[in-house]
Every structure is written in C-alpha cells, then in structure tokens.
Write an enzyme that holds these catalytic residues in place. Structure first.
Site, PDB file in Angstrom:
ATOM      1  N   ARG A 108       6.692 -37.539   1.098  1.00 60.47           N
ATOM      2  CA  ARG A 108       6.329 -38.007  -0.235  1.00 60.47           C
ATOM      3  C   ARG A 108       6.033 -39.505  -0.213  1.00 60.47           C
ATOM      4  NH1 ARG A 108      10.502 -36.364  -2.457  1.00 60.47           N
ATOM      5  NH2 ARG A 108      11.590 -38.278  -3.071  1.00 60.47           N
ATOM      6  N   THR A 168      20.617 -25.316   7.593  1.00 60.53           N
ATOM      7  CA  THR A 168      20.317 -26.694   7.187  1.00 60.53           C
ATOM      8  C   THR A 168      21.534 -27.573   7.412  1.00 60.53           C
ATOM      9  OG1 THR A 168      19.813 -28.128   5.290  1.00 60.53           O
ATOM     10  CG2 THR A 168      20.909 -26.053   4.803  1.00 60.53           C
ATOM     11  N   TYR A 210      20.004 -24.059  -3.373  1.00 61.44           N
ATOM     12  CA  TYR A 210      19.348 -23.708  -2.104  1.00 61.44           C
ATOM     13  C   TYR A 210      20.304 -23.909  -0.936  1.00 61.44           C
ATOM     14  CZ  TYR A 210      17.177 -24.775   2.319  1.00 61.44           C
ATOM     15  OH  TYR A 210      16.910 -24.839   3.659  1.00 61.44           O
ATOM     16  N   HIS A 211      20.919 -25.087  -0.851  1.00 56.74           N
ATOM     17  CA  HIS A 211      21.795 -25.358   0.289  1.00 56.74           C
ATOM     18  C   HIS A 211      22.955 -24.370   0.360  1.00 56.74           C
ATOM     19  CE1 HIS A 211      19.800 -29.410   0.148  1.00 56.74           C
ATOM     20  NE2 HIS A 211      19.773 -29.154   1.440  1.00 56.74           N
ATOM     21  N   VAL A 215      12.075 -44.837  -4.611  1.00 58.18           N
ATOM     22  CA  VAL A 215      13.431 -44.729  -4.062  1.00 58.18           C
ATOM     23  C   VAL A 215      14.376 -44.467  -5.232  1.00 58.18           C
ATOM     24  CG1 VAL A 215      15.288 -45.932  -2.877  1.00 58.18           C
ATOM     25  CG2 VAL A 215      12.919 -46.256  -2.141  1.00 58.18           C
ATOM     26  N   LYS A 230      22.229 -21.318   2.436  1.00 54.70           N
ATOM     27  CA  LYS A 230      22.387 -21.489   3.875  1.00 54.70           C
ATOM     28  C   LYS A 230      23.859 -21.538   4.278  1.00 54.70           C
ATOM     29  CE  LYS A 230      18.070 -21.389   4.866  1.00 54.70           C
ATOM     30  NZ  LYS A 230      17.509 -20.280   5.672  1.00 54.70           N
ATOM     31  N   ASP A 267       7.826  -8.420   2.739  1.00 57.49           N
ATOM     32  CA  ASP A 267       8.910  -9.151   2.100  1.00 57.49           C
ATOM     33  C   ASP A 267      10.251  -8.704   2.677  1.00 57.49           C
ATOM     34  OD1 ASP A 267      10.678 -10.436   0.428  1.00 57.49           O
ATOM     35  OD2 ASP A 267       9.632  -9.897  -1.420  1.00 57.49           O
ATOM     36  N   SER A 287      23.297 -28.108  -3.552  1.00 63.14           N
ATOM     37  CA  SER A 287      22.267 -27.484  -4.378  1.00 63.14           C
ATOM     38  C   SER A 287      22.382 -25.973  -4.237  1.00 63.14           C
ATOM     39  CB  SER A 287      20.863 -27.935  -3.961  1.00 63.14           C
ATOM     40  OG  SER A 287      20.437 -27.258  -2.781  1.00 63.14           O
ATOM     41  N   ASP A 309       5.566 -12.712   7.405  1.00 58.65           N
ATOM     42  CA  ASP A 309       5.616 -13.569   6.227  1.00 58.65           C
ATOM     43  C   ASP A 309       5.076 -12.798   5.034  1.00 58.65           C
ATOM     44  OD1 ASP A 309       5.273 -15.928   4.392  1.00 58.65           O
ATOM     45  OD2 ASP A 309       5.661 -17.043   6.243  1.00 58.65           O
ATOM     46  N   ASN A 310       5.529 -13.171   3.836  1.00 53.16           N
ATOM     47  CA  ASN A 310       4.955 -12.599   2.619  1.00 53.16           C
ATOM     48  C   ASN A 310       4.005 -13.579   1.933  1.00 53.16           C
ATOM     49  OD1 ASN A 310       6.751 -14.458   1.571  1.00 53.16           O
ATOM     50  ND2 ASN A 310       7.838 -13.009   0.253  1.00 53.16           N
TER      51      ASN A 310
END
Length: 390
Positions: A244, A147, A184-185, A257, A188, A76, A182, A32-33
């Site tokens: 959350r 994901t 991010y998604h 919501v 993946k 890294d 997104s 891990d970094n």
C-alpha cells in the site's frame, strides 16, 4: 507422485505452483475457486498488475517454462463432496494448502464477513484433514500457510511454534497460546489447533508454515513473462502495508502511517516465501517430516514507520515526491511494540534471506511505476471507506 496446491490462483499460491511445477516431473495440480478476484472487486479495487485468466496462465507456463505436468481444478474446498472427489481421484502425496480468505481488515468489516471468513477458512481445512483420514491418505504431507499473526504481540521473543510452560515447579512444552487480533487471524489459530489434533489422531505429517507479511511482485518464474504475473493488491483491505505504501508513493499520495507506527511486524519476501514452500513440497519422501513441525516464515522484523521511510528514500531514485503522514489508528494495537521472532528453522530451510528489504522495495517500485494509471484510478481505496455492495 502428486502434489496438490490449494489457492493456486492466489498471490502466494500461483508463484508457488510455478516454482514446484518447474522443478519436478511429478504431477502438480492447482486448485482454486477464483474467489480472491471477486473479493477484491467487492471492495472496489483491483490488482495493480494485470493478471490473466487461469487458462492464460497455464498456457504461458507451458510456452515459457515448458511445463507439461501442471493442471488446474476449479472448485470450492468448503464443499465436502468436492474435496472427497478431489482426494479420491488424485490421491495426493503432498498438499500445499494456501487457500483462504486472507485479509484481516476484510474479516473486520461486519459480522457477515467475519462469519464468512471463519466458515470458509476453517471448513476448507477440516474437509482436507478429515478427507485424508477417510480416504486412507494419512501419509500425505500436509503443508499449510497459517500466519505469524496467531502469536499476537507478546513482550518476549516469539519461539518457532511452541512454548515452555511452568507451573508449581513443573515444566512442559506446549503449543504457543493463540493471541490473534482479528477474526481472520483466529481462523489460522483454529487451523493450527485442528492440524495438531489431526496429527495426533490420524498421524498425518504436518508442516505449519506461519507466514509473515509477504511483499514483492515477482519471483524468478513469474518474471519470465507478463502473462505469468501474480496479483498485486494495494487497497486497505487486501494490500499489505508495504504494498500500500509503494502504491501511494507511485500515486503521489501521502504514505498513511497509522498511529506512531513504531510497532515492528514480521516480513518475508515473496521469493523467500515461495522457496520455503517449494522446499517442503519437493522434499524426498525419505526426508519428509513424520511429525508436526512449525516454521516461522519470516526473514526480518521492521517497524511501520521504518517501512515508510525506506520507501520514501527509494522513491527518490524514481523521482517520486512522497510524504509520510500519521493518521489515527483504526486498529487496536500497541504502536510501540518491538516484536522479535525466532526463525532458525525456516532460515535453514531456505538457506538465508535472498534479498534485503530495501532491494525488495526498489524492485517493487520499479514494477509499479509502469501501472500508475491503474493505481491512481483506485487511490480512494488506500483508506477504509464505503464499500461496493456485494
């Protein structure tokens, strides 16, 4: 045998590392970094549960679980020279790749963070895959947590990985089309495509574990000592919705919501997520897959509003008065989508779900009430807002 776990300091990576290290005498190396700690701090938040340094965690693993086969390497994976040295020195038989910038909201903040997320996540995976090829390690079992978000929200049951396509009377099995929502998604989705290509070109055996929204504060191993706790994020950017909501309940803050909240999302308990990765990593060499296999790492689908209502009911047991409020949705999504996701392969791998969602929320709230001061001190992070400058 050597098992290498990337992202070994993370929410999922750390308990996975502990599970694997306590169940084998093989060498286990966490990599891990330590960047997740910095990312959360940069949005003005922190882990609700105090987490020790990596050295404190390793010391506790030795003292509490008698682990003698676990070591840590800081570095890294975006840096090609580091990955080359890592692979050439340790020659792993298995890699569990959980390292990534994991937050969709973080990747959506601005172009800089979108670029960082895509470069960080894609470069790390490519470095590892090409490193296995160039270091003659193509028999290494490569397990990555991608994901379930790569599927998007189709109107039909989501298969476990592939899809059947028909055109002009002809049918064929094809990879499920990437419909990520997104930046991010999308990393993946690209990782899934790159892994498929690496399997085709290099012959690397690959398990693409498509992780659902993961909830929970503990596993059997982390629960043994507070020093072994994994992190628990509850802010808008890094805290998943169930976390959350629970933090908001503890702080006496309305559960937020977004929109109607009737859309169903896939979920998996931390214990069930860890168990699946451990089962894959510890498989007997003769039983390891030689192909590319996709697992939907999910145990059930549940609507956002049902999550809030379940937590509100459980919160009454802790004498927490909590309300459910609806806010304008900052995300572009179908607020009534009834997601159905197939998971036969993953369910068989873990032997069935270990706990119900309600039980998971009860355990989660029971832990969080001890850290009310930390949560209330950062309750302004429940909603998106002005960020701390990097």
């Amino acid at each position: 045998m050597t098992i290498l776990i990337t992202g070994g300091d993370g929410y999922l990576g750390w308990p996975t590392t502990l599970r694997i290290a306590t169940q084998t005498d093989d060498r286990v190396i966490a990599v891990d970094n330590l960047a997740r700690r910095e990312w959360v701090e940069s949005v003005g938040s922190t882990s609700a549960l105090p987490i020790g340094s990596i050295d404190e965690r390793l010391d506790a693993a030795r003292e509490v679980h008698g682990v003698q086969n676990l070591s840590f390497v800081e570095g890294d994976l975006v840096e090609r020279e580091f990955v080359d040295e890592l692979l050439s020195v340790h020659e792993p038989d298995t890699i569990v790749h959980t390292a990534a910038q994991p937050s969709a909201p973080y990747s959506q903040i601005n172009g800089e963070r979108a670029n960082f997320t895509q470069h960080n996540n894609l470069q790390a995976t490519r470095n590892l895959l090409w490193g296995l090829e160039e270091h003659d390690l193509t028999d290494t079992h490569f397990i990555e947590t991608t994901t379930t978000g790569v599927y998007g929200a189709p109107e039909f049951p989501i298969p476990e990985g592939g899809a059947t396509m028909e055109n002009q009377g002809e049918r064929d099995e094809v990879p499920f089309p990437a419909m990520a929502g997104s930046w991010y998604h999308l990393t993946k989705s690209h990782d899934a495509a790159n892994m498929r290509l690496a399997h085709k070109q290099f012959g690397i055996p690959i398990s693409d574990v498509r992780t659902a929204i993961t909830y929970g504060t503990e596993t059997e191993e982390t629960n043994a000592d507070p020093r072994l706790s994994t992190r628990f994020d509850f802010d808008y950017y890094f805290g998943v919705v169930a976390h959350r909501f629970c933090a908001q309940a503890v702080a006496g803050y309305p559960m937020t919501v977004y929109g109607k909240g009737e859309q169903r999302k896939p979920f998996v308990a931390l214990e069930d997520a860890v168990e699946g990765l451990a089962q894959l990593a510890l498989a007997d060499p003769d039983d390891r897959p030689s192909d590319l296999t996709v697992y939907n790492q999910v145990t059930r689908e549940i609507s956002i509003v049902e999550i809030a209502e379940t937590i509100a009911d459980v919160a009454n047991e802790f004498e927490l008065g909590v309300e459910v409020e609806h806010f304008e949705n900052p995300r572009d999504e179908d607020e009534t989508h009834k997601m159905v996701m197939e998971n036969d392969r993953y369910d068989h791998l873990i032997g069935g779900q270990s706990t119900t969602f309600e039980e998971g929320m009860r355990s989660l709230l029971g832990t969080l009430v001890e850290y009310e001061d930390v949560i209330t001190a950062h309750e302004d992070r429940f909603l998106p807002g002005v960020l701390t400058e990097d």
